[in-house]
Design an enzyme around this catalytic site. Sequence first.
Site, short mmCIF file in Angstrom:
data_model
loop_
_atom_site.label_atom_id
_atom_site.label_comp_id
_atom_site.label_asym_id
_atom_site.label_seq_id
_atom_site.Cartn_x
_atom_site.Cartn_y
_atom_site.Cartn_z
N GLU A 98 23.99 42.37 39.55
CA GLU A 98 23.11 41.20 39.57
C GLU A 98 22.70 40.72 38.18
O GLU A 98 21.65 40.10 38.01
CB GLU A 98 21.85 41.47 40.40
CG GLU A 98 22.14 41.62 41.89
CD GLU A 98 20.88 41.64 42.74
OE1 GLU A 98 19.80 41.91 42.19
OE2 GLU A 98 20.98 41.41 43.95
N GLU B 173 26.15 42.32 49.09
CA GLU B 173 24.82 42.59 49.64
C GLU B 173 24.39 41.40 50.50
O GLU B 173 24.72 40.25 50.20
CB GLU B 173 23.77 42.80 48.55
CG GLU B 173 23.93 44.07 47.74
CD GLU B 173 22.80 44.25 46.73
OE1 GLU B 173 21.66 43.80 47.03
OE2 GLU B 173 23.04 44.83 45.67
#
Length: 803
Positions: A387, A460
């Site tokens: 991320e 995710e």
Amino acid sequence: MQNKVAFNREWLYKTCFTPEDALCTSDTAAFEAVELPHTNKMLPLNCFDEHSYQFVSCYKKIFRLPEEMKNKKVFLDFEGVMIACRVFCNGKQVGAHEGGYTPFSVDITDSVSADSDNVLVVEVDSTERPDIPPFGKVVDYLTYGGIYREVFLRAADATRIERLWLSCKNPCAAQKDLVCRCDVTAEQAAEGLVKIELLDAQQQCVATAEQAVTLTAGNNRLTVALNGLENVHLWSLQAPVLYTVRVTLQAGAVRDEATQRYGFRSAEFTTEGFFLNGEKVKLVGVNRHQSWPYVGYAMPERVQRHDAVILKKEMGCNVVRASHYPQSHHFLDACDELGLLVVEEIPGWQHIGDQAWKEHSMQDVRDMITRDYNHPSIILWGVRINESQDDHDFYAETNRIAREMDTTRQTGGTRYIQRSEMLEDVYTYNDFTHDGGKVVFRPQQESTGLDHLVPTLVTESNGHMYPTKIFDQEARTVEHAIRHLRVINEAMGRDDLVGGISWCAFDYNTHGCFGSGDKICYHGVYDMFRNPKFAAYSYASQKSPEEEVVLEPITVASRGERDGGGTVPFTVLTNCDFVRVHKNGKVVGDFYPDHKQFAHLPHPPITVSHLMEQDMEFGMSEEDTKQFRDFLAKKVEEGTLIKPTAEDFAYMSGLAAKYSLQLSELYGMAVRAAGGWGDEENDLLLEGFWQGECVIKRRIGENKYFDRLKVEADDTLLCAQGDSYDATRICVTAVDNMGNKMPFIHECVQVTVEGPARLLGPDSFALVGGSAAFWVATTGEKGTVKLHVKDTRGERLCTITVE
């Protein structure tokens, strides 16, 4: 020949380190005895000070060198120390390492004594050092501390095999070619002979070859091959066949041997999908953190491996993402054996540090691939900090390193930002679009910003979008399960996605700026103790009935649990063809999977929309009865029966007038259909049918009461003298008279251990959501372990044998 022995018992530990400790004296007064794996601080389940384990500690071991290791090079092999350490032997620093997730070796040859006691000291820094990934800013997980993985003492000749790198460019061909690159350290130049053997599961040699080699002093990279291999089985999800490659080096008087497991398989991500051995596979799985209550990361082999069993066997996943760091090799070994695919990545969470920090991360790429290159389960290297923002030069280099080291696997890099620069082979991104509405994932090109399709994997989803506790109200736990069904359905139905990996498998401890204020992120489909929430069955119900028949009604079957009351509609997660429902001994009807809303699932959920018995009399004509039943079923499923509209009243008033019924009487029939207020207690029998036969039954209902504590161990046979202590989980569940968990029992449980075992955590704890678990570890002795589990209602006994 190399000799490697476990070095995990009889360690000493204290919670501080002083300069005097580096002198390696034999003083043990301030130390306690421990075994490895070890956590530097036993933590409460929740609500603890996250700084309480962030300190510098000291480990000490006094040992004698085994006779067979004398006159050889001697090494210490550390599997993992969190997060930095210095190693001292007999008062001399012999090594240091930074980074908690990859192994390292220390040469102690020049410091170790062959004829007297040796004192080994390890200074362990478990602070969150900003110069070492993943730290530098906030991180949504804890890293704990200590020598939390195993250590080995290894002796070898000065000329020795260091490592094997195995590859097969044509695994799907009838005749396969296995290439083995051997890293060899040579004391001096020499002529030698290398022999390679391929052994099957029974350790029978199925192919062999020899090759003359020339060694130069120092490091050598030798290549030997087995060409034209026939009748070699592929490694697959259904049949994960593993072979052993044995390489023998003879160089003068020196003989050395190395072995490595290997699975023949091809794995490729394309714009058409992911292909394993040329067959298209839709990837469906979850993310995993390698943490447990109380002990953090420090769990031995059996417990590490059991997580893979949960993911593959219980849930039916075919892929797991090792988030967000290289995980225990025991876990990866189990993935190899079970046929569970793995996406592995370097340590990190959003933050990118300075150039020195980046160099450290680049070394993480090298160390990760070096350790795990030969695992057939690993299909993708994650070479981007999870991320993080784009960083062209940094990620160009991590990709270069990975591709140079491994030409057989592709690279990925998880991001959450849209239109991120794609330097990897696979666009891996976290898509948290789904908030309960109709949109589940964004279109691929909206995420990538590219004008063409690329291999794309969602890494995710869900997670923080809908945190759910195992003890939450039914409505939330059900919606949690439905959201996971939606993302599975979306991933399986989208041609522009190779699959989806949801967040996440297990709840986990985290920092105070995340989670629910108690240092726990409740993002898992299991709780921290590996007890399933309803959402775990969203995955399990997609398994083939031939593997396991699943029938899980995700309801507590009590009308007072719901806003407004009622017990229907409720959802059944199952892989049966249909479910037949009986209410209080009478047949209600057959209910079928919802292929309309979940068109891409192998086994959509089933909605039990009403509880009207088939022989329920309404005193109406056949046509009006059918219409009224359909009306009631629709209102129940919509949840609007208790809030009738003017149109509803007009319809029922007309029926009442037509058949001389009281409107209240007619409405009472409707309430009965919904199992609402005023109806008698309902007991339901659910029968799951597959291929025309009833193959499973479940009873649920309101005539329930506490029956017993169910106490079950994952394993009833443990090993007394393995490489380290052995351990297993014991699940404690409050069960009603129908065999179902009672989620609102929160009794305190007391555990007493009798025999050669110790608890890994407290001896008393509360049931949470009707269940709990604890782990016991062996003490090195054989015998029978009796676990007495007691609450206010009585005591249960669980017995484990240690051999």
